[in-house]
Design a protein around this motif. Structure first.
Motif, PDB file in Angstrom:
ATOM      1  N   ASN A 120      -9.600  -3.628   7.004  1.00 30.25           N
ATOM      2  CA  ASN A 120      -9.753  -2.414   7.815  1.00 30.25           C
ATOM      3  C   ASN A 120      -8.452  -1.624   7.876  1.00 30.25           C
ATOM      4  O   ASN A 120      -8.458  -0.390   7.819  1.00 30.25           O
ATOM      5  CB  ASN A 120     -10.224  -2.760   9.232  1.00 30.25           C
ATOM      6  N   TYR A 121      -7.346  -2.327   8.005  1.00 33.80           N
ATOM      7  CA  TYR A 121      -6.044  -1.655   8.054  1.00 33.80           C
ATOM      8  C   TYR A 121      -5.788  -0.904   6.752  1.00 33.80           C
ATOM      9  O   TYR A 121      -5.383   0.265   6.770  1.00 33.80           O
ATOM     10  CB  TYR A 121      -4.929  -2.674   8.312  1.00 33.80           C
ATOM     11  N   LEU A 122      -6.009  -1.557   5.625  1.00 37.03           N
ATOM     12  CA  LEU A 122      -5.779  -0.906   4.326  1.00 37.03           C
ATOM     13  C   LEU A 122      -6.697   0.300   4.141  1.00 37.03           C
ATOM     14  O   LEU A 122      -6.261   1.351   3.651  1.00 37.03           O
ATOM     15  CB  LEU A 122      -5.976  -1.907   3.183  1.00 37.03           C
ATOM     16  N   LYS A 123      -7.934   0.172   4.575  1.00 37.02           N
ATOM     17  CA  LYS A 123      -8.902   1.271   4.458  1.00 37.02           C
ATOM     18  C   LYS A 123      -8.448   2.480   5.281  1.00 37.02           C
ATOM     19  O   LYS A 123      -8.422   3.612   4.797  1.00 37.02           O
ATOM     20  CB  LYS A 123     -10.269   0.773   4.931  1.00 37.02           C
ATOM     21  N   GLU A 124      -8.067   2.239   6.529  1.00 31.28           N
ATOM     22  CA  GLU A 124      -7.614   3.317   7.404  1.00 31.28           C
ATOM     23  C   GLU A 124      -6.310   3.928   6.899  1.00 31.28           C
ATOM     24  O   GLU A 124      -6.138   5.156   6.912  1.00 31.28           O
ATOM     25  CB  GLU A 124      -7.441   2.801   8.840  1.00 31.28           C
ATOM     26  N   MET A 125      -5.398   3.082   6.436  1.00 26.81           N
ATOM     27  CA  MET A 125      -4.135   3.579   5.896  1.00 26.81           C
ATOM     28  C   MET A 125      -4.395   4.484   4.688  1.00 26.81           C
ATOM     29  O   MET A 125      -3.817   5.563   4.576  1.00 26.81           O
ATOM     30  CB  MET A 125      -3.242   2.407   5.485  1.00 26.81           C
ATOM     31  N   GLY A 126      -5.304   4.066   3.824  1.00 29.88           N
ATOM     32  CA  GLY A 126      -5.640   4.870   2.653  1.00 29.88           C
ATOM     33  C   GLY A 126      -6.230   6.220   3.039  1.00 29.88           C
ATOM     34  O   GLY A 126      -5.869   7.265   2.472  1.00 29.88           O
ATOM     35  N   ARG A 127      -7.140   6.212   4.017  1.00 30.05           N
ATOM     36  CA  ARG A 127      -7.744   7.468   4.488  1.00 30.05           C
ATOM     37  C   ARG A 127      -6.690   8.439   5.016  1.00 30.05           C
ATOM     38  O   ARG A 127      -6.685   9.614   4.700  1.00 30.05           O
ATOM     39  CB  ARG A 127      -8.741   7.180   5.614  1.00 30.05           C
ATOM     40  N   ARG A 128      -5.811   7.923   5.869  1.00 31.16           N
ATOM     41  CA  ARG A 128      -4.772   8.783   6.460  1.00 31.16           C
ATOM     42  C   ARG A 128      -3.817   9.326   5.413  1.00 31.16           C
ATOM     43  O   ARG A 128      -3.413  10.493   5.464  1.00 31.16           O
ATOM     44  CB  ARG A 128      -3.998   8.028   7.532  1.00 31.16           C
ATOM     45  N   MET A 129      -3.441   8.488   4.463  1.00 32.08           N
ATOM     46  CA  MET A 129      -2.516   8.936   3.430  1.00 32.08           C
ATOM     47  C   MET A 129      -3.172   9.994   2.533  1.00 32.08           C
ATOM     48  O   MET A 129      -2.527  10.963   2.138  1.00 32.08           O
ATOM     49  CB  MET A 129      -2.011   7.745   2.613  1.00 32.08           C
ATOM     50  N   GLU A 130      -4.465   9.819   2.233  1.00 29.15           N
ATOM     51  CA  GLU A 130      -5.175  10.829   1.430  1.00 29.15           C
ATOM     52  C   GLU A 130      -5.284  12.133   2.206  1.00 29.15           C
ATOM     53  O   GLU A 130      -5.133  13.222   1.637  1.00 29.15           O
ATOM     54  CB  GLU A 130      -6.567  10.314   1.039  1.00 29.15           C
ATOM     55  N   LYS A 131      -5.561  12.046   3.500  1.00 24.34           N
ATOM     56  CA  LYS A 131      -5.660  13.240   4.350  1.00 24.34           C
ATOM     57  C   LYS A 131      -4.337  13.998   4.359  1.00 24.34           C
ATOM     58  O   LYS A 131      -4.310  15.227   4.388  1.00 24.34           O
ATOM     59  CB  LYS A 131      -6.042  12.820   5.773  1.00 24.34           C
ATOM     60  N   GLU A 132      -3.218  13.261   4.310  1.00 31.25           N
ATOM     61  CA  GLU A 132      -1.885  13.883   4.274  1.00 31.25           C
ATOM     62  C   GLU A 132      -1.492  14.313   2.861  1.00 31.25           C
ATOM     63  O   GLU A 132      -0.377  14.767   2.638  1.00 31.25           O
ATOM     64  CB  GLU A 132      -0.839  12.904   4.828  1.00 31.25           C
TER      65      GLU A 132
END
Length: 174
Positions: A120-132
């Motif tokens: 879950n952490y990796l998934k959320e981190m990936g989403r946020r980084m893509e959004k940025e």
């Protein structure tokens, strides 16, 4: 997580690191008829021997049980202080390095303890980084760093830096 205070080496490993025979090391720890050993001296000084050494056994090549001791980091510090010269220096370097390796292994959080949380952490981190709008190779670097902290080994070529990121400009003055 394992208690770092319970990390020990056997006297077999310590004797090898000290470049002495196991029986000679046991004699120093236990003493002989004509000379006190470290255990007796520590006991007489009202020191807790188990902070340094505690009795154990191992199976020899014939499968027979033999005596040995588990030696704590404090016990290795003690033995190093009793050693002199090059052998003492080399023993100190060897045991410090060995304890560091063992402690690093213990400090790693095994993936099996919390796989869902890591995912879950990796998934959320990936989403946020893509959004940025972080570059994909930077996201891969972050994934690799986090994965390795949890004992997940990724291939060496997991992070692929694009060729245009690797280019450098050489400025030539005229």
């Amino acid at each position: 997580m394992q208690d770092l205070r319970k990390v020990t080496l056997t006297t077999l490993e310590v004797a090898e690191m000290m470049e002495v025979s196991h029986s000679d090391l046991l004699k120093k720890i236990e003493g002989r008829k004509d000379r006190k050993g470290y255990i007796q001296i520590l006991n007489e000084g009202q020191m807790s021997v188990v902070d340094f050494f505690y009795k154990s056994t191992y199976l020899d090549a014939k499968g027979e049980e033999r005596p040995c001791y588990e030696v704590t980091r404090l016990g290795c510090d003690f033995l190093a202080n009793k050693s002199t010269g090059e052998k003492g220096v080399l023993f100190t370097a060897r045991y410090v390095k060995r304890f560091q390796e063992m402690e690093n292994q213990i400090r790693q959080v095994p993936l099996t303890e919390h796989p869902g949380e890591v995912a879950n952490y990796l998934k959320e981190m990936g989403r946020r980084m893509e959004k940025e709008r972080i570059a994909p190779y930077k996201i891969a670097e972050a994934f690799k760093m986090v994965s390795e902290q949890y004992g997940i080994q990724l291939p060496n070529d997991f992070v692929k830096v694009p060729a245009y990121e690797q280019l450098t400009l050489d400025i030539v003055e005229r």
